[in-house]
Design a protein around this motif. Structure first.
Motif, PDB file in Angstrom:
ATOM      1  N   GLY A  84       0.820  -1.206   0.000  1.00  0.00           N
ATOM      2  CA  GLY A  84       0.000   0.000   0.000  1.00  0.00           C
ATOM      3  C   GLY A  84       0.852   1.253   0.000  1.00  0.00           C
ATOM      4  N   ILE A  89      -1.760  10.398   6.138  1.00  0.00           N
ATOM      5  CA  ILE A  89      -3.157  10.069   5.890  1.00  0.00           C
ATOM      6  C   ILE A  89      -3.810  11.048   4.923  1.00  0.00           C
ATOM      7  N   ILE A  92      -3.215  10.180   1.112  1.00  0.00           N
ATOM      8  CA  ILE A  92      -3.557   8.863   0.583  1.00  0.00           C
ATOM      9  C   ILE A  92      -4.842   8.950  -0.245  1.00  0.00           C
ATOM     10  N   TRP A  97      -6.184   3.253  -0.886  1.00  0.00           N
ATOM     11  CA  TRP A  97      -6.667   2.673   0.364  1.00  0.00           C
ATOM     12  C   TRP A  97      -7.480   1.410   0.081  1.00  0.00           C
ATOM     13  N   ARG A  98      -8.419   1.505  -0.848  1.00  0.00           N
ATOM     14  CA  ARG A  98      -9.292   0.372  -1.149  1.00  0.00           C
ATOM     15  C   ARG A  98      -8.507  -0.808  -1.722  1.00  0.00           C
ATOM     16  N   CYS A 100      -5.395  -1.659  -1.183  1.00  0.00           N
ATOM     17  CA  CYS A 100      -4.622  -2.292  -0.120  1.00  0.00           C
ATOM     18  C   CYS A 100      -5.510  -3.194   0.730  1.00  0.00           C
ATOM     19  N   LEU A 101      -6.660  -2.695   1.147  1.00  0.00           N
ATOM     20  CA  LEU A 101      -7.561  -3.507   1.963  1.00  0.00           C
ATOM     21  C   LEU A 101      -8.150  -4.670   1.169  1.00  0.00           C
ATOM     22  N   PRO A 144      -3.376   2.450   5.576  1.00  0.00           N
ATOM     23  CA  PRO A 144      -4.162   1.352   5.011  1.00  0.00           C
ATOM     24  C   PRO A 144      -3.562  -0.011   5.304  1.00  0.00           C
ATOM     25  N   TYR A 145      -2.246  -0.104   5.283  1.00  0.00           N
ATOM     26  CA  TYR A 145      -1.587  -1.373   5.564  1.00  0.00           C
ATOM     27  C   TYR A 145      -1.849  -1.817   6.998  1.00  0.00           C
ATOM     28  N   ALA A 147      -4.275  -0.846   9.007  1.00  0.00           N
ATOM     29  CA  ALA A 147      -5.693  -1.146   9.169  1.00  0.00           C
ATOM     30  C   ALA A 147      -6.026  -2.538   8.641  1.00  0.00           C
ATOM     31  N   SER A 148      -5.464  -2.893   7.498  1.00  0.00           N
ATOM     32  CA  SER A 148      -5.745  -4.206   6.908  1.00  0.00           C
ATOM     33  C   SER A 148      -5.193  -5.324   7.771  1.00  0.00           C
TER      34      SER A 148
END
Length: 253
Positions: A84, A89, A92, A97-98, A100-101, A144-145, A147-148
């Motif tokens: 990601g 923040i 990004i 973001w999407r 990566c998740l 994002p990383y 969070a995932s």
């Protein structure tokens, strides 16, 4: 009978090291990867499939093939992931973001979804998710990383509870800083953000571990083999860091 092991992103990096570690135990290996060139370079004895782990139709097809050829699955190593963006923040993009998740979380969801029925039918199995120490700490510039990977660990805990009655175990491996091309890209991006050098960022990461060192992909492979083995038959629902004991995820330079 040799174990039947499926590894996502098994063509290179951590995934390839995991596949090699299982192969050394006599296991049958099936690797999937989005990189066709990496798959071509894998040993001829391995079963290989090229796909994007977020493509449910492709994932479903692989499991149809796997069931027809192997009749079941003993170990799923859901390893595919992307780093990601490395950015603040506010810098990004939503699409980054999407993406990566999607890869890091939805890819694991899909492979677990299709692996579980095979494992339930045989009332045994081991699901090993590649998370990260970013799933234990907050990581600046890696929203994002991180969070995932927290989500991956939450999914693993749920899988362990759902699947335990069927003799299926689930665990997460959380690598720290792993020597290799992906980490080199992260080091370069963080150096640019912080206005310093790659070596300074590298040293900051190393100082943030009690063992003062990065790890290698082989260290992850060894842990995966252990978690899939009978020696770990009552190890489930665990978040296991292989990182030299990370204490400071924000390297000070």
């Amino acid at each position: 009978m040799s174990k039947r092991v499926l590894i996502t992103a098994g063509g290179s990096g951590i995934g390839r090291a995991v596949a090699e570690a299982f192969e050394a135990t006599g296991a049958r290996i099936w690797v999937v990867d989005v990189d066709g060139t990496a798959l071509i370079a894998c040993p001829a004895a391995w079963r290989k499939s090229r796909l994007d782990v977020t493509d449910e139709a492709a994932v479903s097809h692989v499991f149809e093939q796997l069931e027809a050829e192997w009749g079941g699955l003993d170990t799923l190593c859901a390893n595919a992931g992307v780093a990601g963006p490395t950015a603040l923040i506010e810098d990004i993009e939503l699409e980054a973001w999407r993406r990566c998740l999607s890869v890091n979380l939805e890819g694991i969801f899909l492979f677990a979804k299709y692996a579980v029925p095979l494992m339930k039918a045989q009332r045994s199995g081991s699901i090993i998710l590649t998370s990260s120490t970013a799933g234990i700490f907050g990581y600046p510039n890696r929203a994002p990383y991180a969070a995932s990977k927290w989500a991956v660990n939450g999914l693993m805990k749920t899988l362990a509870m759902e699947l335990g009655p069927f003799g299926i175990r689930a665990n997460s491996i959380c690598p720290g800083a792993v020597e290799g091309p992906r980490m080199e890209r992260v080091l370069a991006h963080e150096a640019a953000i912080k206005g310093t050098t790659r070596d300074a960022i590298y040293e900051g990461y190393a100082r943030g571990t009690s063992m003062r060192s990065f790890i290698t992909a082989k260290d992850i492979g060894a842990m995966a083999v252990f978690l899939a083995s009978d020696a770990a038959r009552f190890v489930s629902g665990q978040i296991i860091a292989v990182d030299g004991h990370t204490e400071n995820p924000d390297p000070k330079v």
